[in-house]
Scaffold this motif. Structure first.
Motif, mmCIF file in Angstrom:
data_model
loop_
_atom_site.group_PDB
_atom_site.id
_atom_site.type_symbol
_atom_site.label_atom_id
_atom_site.label_comp_id
_atom_site.label_asym_id
_atom_site.label_seq_id
_atom_site.Cartn_x
_atom_site.Cartn_y
_atom_site.Cartn_z
ATOM 1 N N GLU A 73 21.233 53.317 72.144
ATOM 2 C CA GLU A 73 22.561 53.919 71.784
ATOM 3 C C GLU A 73 22.489 54.000 70.107
ATOM 4 O O GLU A 73 22.836 55.087 69.502
ATOM 5 C CB GLU A 73 24.034 53.420 72.383
ATOM 6 C CG GLU A 73 24.012 53.504 73.838
ATOM 7 C CD GLU A 73 24.198 55.124 74.100
ATOM 8 O OE1 GLU A 73 24.946 55.779 73.338
ATOM 9 O OE2 GLU A 73 23.721 55.316 75.139
ATOM 10 N N LEU A 76 20.528 56.622 68.984
ATOM 11 C CA LEU A 76 20.962 58.004 69.167
ATOM 12 C C LEU A 76 21.952 58.248 67.949
ATOM 13 O O LEU A 76 22.010 59.443 67.537
ATOM 14 C CB LEU A 76 21.672 57.972 70.430
ATOM 15 C CG LEU A 76 20.973 58.325 71.850
ATOM 16 C CD1 LEU A 76 21.879 58.220 72.942
ATOM 17 C CD2 LEU A 76 20.051 59.638 71.827
ATOM 18 N N GLY A 77 22.673 57.142 67.470
ATOM 19 C CA GLY A 77 23.553 57.301 66.545
ATOM 20 C C GLY A 77 22.966 57.741 65.123
ATOM 21 O O GLY A 77 23.293 58.327 64.316
ATOM 22 N N LYS A 80 21.777 61.253 65.057
ATOM 23 C CA LYS A 80 22.896 62.159 64.669
ATOM 24 C C LYS A 80 23.417 61.959 63.324
ATOM 25 O O LYS A 80 23.663 63.090 62.657
ATOM 26 C CB LYS A 80 24.456 61.548 65.662
ATOM 27 C CG LYS A 80 23.999 62.067 67.057
ATOM 28 C CD LYS A 80 25.381 61.462 67.885
ATOM 29 C CE LYS A 80 25.249 61.588 69.237
ATOM 30 N NZ LYS A 80 26.590 60.948 69.940
ATOM 31 N N ALA A 81 23.257 60.766 62.864
ATOM 32 C CA ALA A 81 23.565 60.652 61.400
ATOM 33 C C ALA A 81 22.370 61.356 60.602
ATOM 34 O O ALA A 81 22.808 62.033 59.519
ATOM 35 C CB ALA A 81 23.254 59.285 60.921
ATOM 36 N N ASP A 83 20.765 64.089 61.424
ATOM 37 C CA ASP A 83 21.061 65.620 61.432
ATOM 38 C C ASP A 83 22.272 66.101 60.705
ATOM 39 O O ASP A 83 22.417 67.319 60.427
ATOM 40 C CB ASP A 83 21.358 65.769 63.168
ATOM 41 C CG ASP A 83 21.368 67.168 63.552
ATOM 42 O OD1 ASP A 83 20.179 68.066 63.124
ATOM 43 O OD2 ASP A 83 22.046 67.914 64.046
ATOM 44 N N LYS A 84 23.221 65.193 60.587
ATOM 45 C CA LYS A 84 24.450 65.631 59.906
ATOM 46 C C LYS A 84 24.647 65.364 58.405
ATOM 47 O O LYS A 84 25.392 65.665 57.788
ATOM 48 C CB LYS A 84 25.714 65.173 60.578
ATOM 49 C CG LYS A 84 25.960 65.505 62.034
ATOM 50 C CD LYS A 84 26.992 64.975 62.887
ATOM 51 C CE LYS A 84 27.265 65.505 64.110
ATOM 52 N NZ LYS A 84 27.679 67.201 63.934
ATOM 53 N N TRP A 100 27.792 56.288 61.942
ATOM 54 C CA TRP A 100 27.483 56.861 63.111
ATOM 55 C C TRP A 100 26.615 55.876 64.247
ATOM 56 O O TRP A 100 26.840 56.106 65.364
ATOM 57 C CB TRP A 100 26.490 58.142 62.603
ATOM 58 C CG TRP A 100 26.934 59.145 62.173
ATOM 59 C CD1 TRP A 100 27.104 59.493 61.002
ATOM 60 C CD2 TRP A 100 27.691 60.232 63.083
ATOM 61 N NE1 TRP A 100 27.890 60.842 60.947
ATOM 62 C CE2 TRP A 100 28.063 61.171 61.971
ATOM 63 C CE3 TRP A 100 27.816 60.408 64.508
ATOM 64 C CZ2 TRP A 100 28.830 62.553 62.543
ATOM 65 C CZ3 TRP A 100 28.501 61.631 64.786
ATOM 66 C CH2 TRP A 100 28.969 62.572 64.053
ATOM 67 N N SER A 104 28.264 55.332 68.008
ATOM 68 C CA SER A 104 27.462 55.562 69.174
ATOM 69 C C SER A 104 27.495 54.059 70.140
ATOM 70 O O SER A 104 27.797 54.346 71.113
ATOM 71 C CB SER A 104 26.211 55.881 68.813
ATOM 72 O OG SER A 104 25.549 56.193 69.794
#
Length: 292
Positions: A73, A76-77, A80-81, A83-84, A100, A104
């Protein structure tokens, strides 16, 4: 369990061996991913900060979740970080990624803490992860001052400290007080093995109700068809287009097709409903409300 421990150790060792990025390299990789979707740059950025994700995941082991799942997890966070992340904002990626990764992991812990949803708002999450710590500190401070807090006083102080409603504190206290129980557990030794699931009411539609509903629906359908047959062709067309379509047409569009004003179509519709209502009342006083 042993395999999980080995896998965790392997991930940790790999993460610890990853390169440390300076600010300039980190920025270059972030631009390469954002502007060119360079997957090699993304992989290098993620790998470099996986140690941060693992370190944060380890802080949540006390909630009983498998460490391997927490690391996943956290990863995954981290993704995401990446990507953003906007490198133009002048913030280090590690600083941005912390939020992030933490979000998560917290979402995962709360999803798996109980079958009953524990909370979803930011205040409820704050309460879930801080309530025990704040409670312990308040109890220590009151004991040091020679005071004794009852449960109600303690809940009120927690509510004020964390900034959440009192009823949220009471709800969370119940959630954290114990784990879920199986519905297949026996109620007591005196119930001859009767399980808790046997006491649940079956709220599904029963056979008799299905038959009754089917009969009523068919009867109503026949009455409506009879009422429709009492209309002329233009009235039936208006009723069908206005009430029997999934996407009902407007008075204006019908008026354009029939070469009538919108007001005239409305009058014809009202007259048709009046005829149908009278026909339905002759069939049954209980169904005329369908055209009200």
């Amino acid at each position: 369990m042993a395999l999980d421990n080995v896998r965790d150790m392997s991930l940790s060792r790999t993460a610890m061996k990853a390169e440390l990025l300076d600010a300039e390299t980190e920025l270059r990789l972030a631009y390469a991913w954002r502007d060119e979707r360079d997957e090699a740059a993304l992989h290098r950025l993620i790998t470099a900060y996986m140690r941060l994700a693992i370190s944060m995941a380890s802080k949540f082991k006390r909630y009983g979740a498998p460490m391997n799942d927490l690391i996943q997890e956290a990863g995954l966070g981290l993704m995401k970080a990446a990507d953003k992340f906007d490198p133009d904002r002048g913030v280090r990626f590690s600083t941005y990624a912390v939020w992030w990764i933490k979000a998560s992991i917290q979402d995962y812990v709360m999803r798996n803490w109980s079958m009953v949803r524990t909370g979803s708002t930011s205040s409820q999450k704050s309460l879930f992860f801080n309530m025990r710590r704040v409670q312990a500190r308040l109890e220590r401070e009151s004991a040091a001052a020679g005071e004794t807090l009852d449960k109600h006083q303690l809940r009120q102080m927690i509510s004020t400290e964390i900034g959440v409603p009192l009823h949220d504190v009471e709800m969370m206290e119940g959630r954290l007080s114990g784990s879920d129980y199986s519905l297949n557990a026996t109620q007591s030794v005196d119930d001859e093995g009767r399980e808790w699931i046997d006491a649940l009411e079956d709220d599904s539609t029963q056979a008799a109700e299905k038959v009754e509903h089917s009969h009523d629906t068919e009867q109503l359908r026949e009455w409506l068809l009879t009422a429709l047959n009492g209309l002329n062709e233009r009235e039936r067309f208006i009723v069908r287009e206005r009430k029997l379509r999934e996407d009902p047409r407007t008075l204006e569009s019908l008026g354009q097709e029939l070469s009538l004003s919108k007001e005239r179509v409305r009058q014809l519709e009202a007259a048709a409903f009046t005829k149908m209502r009278k026909a339905l009342e002759n069939q049954s006083r209980e169904v005329h409300h369908f055209l009200v």
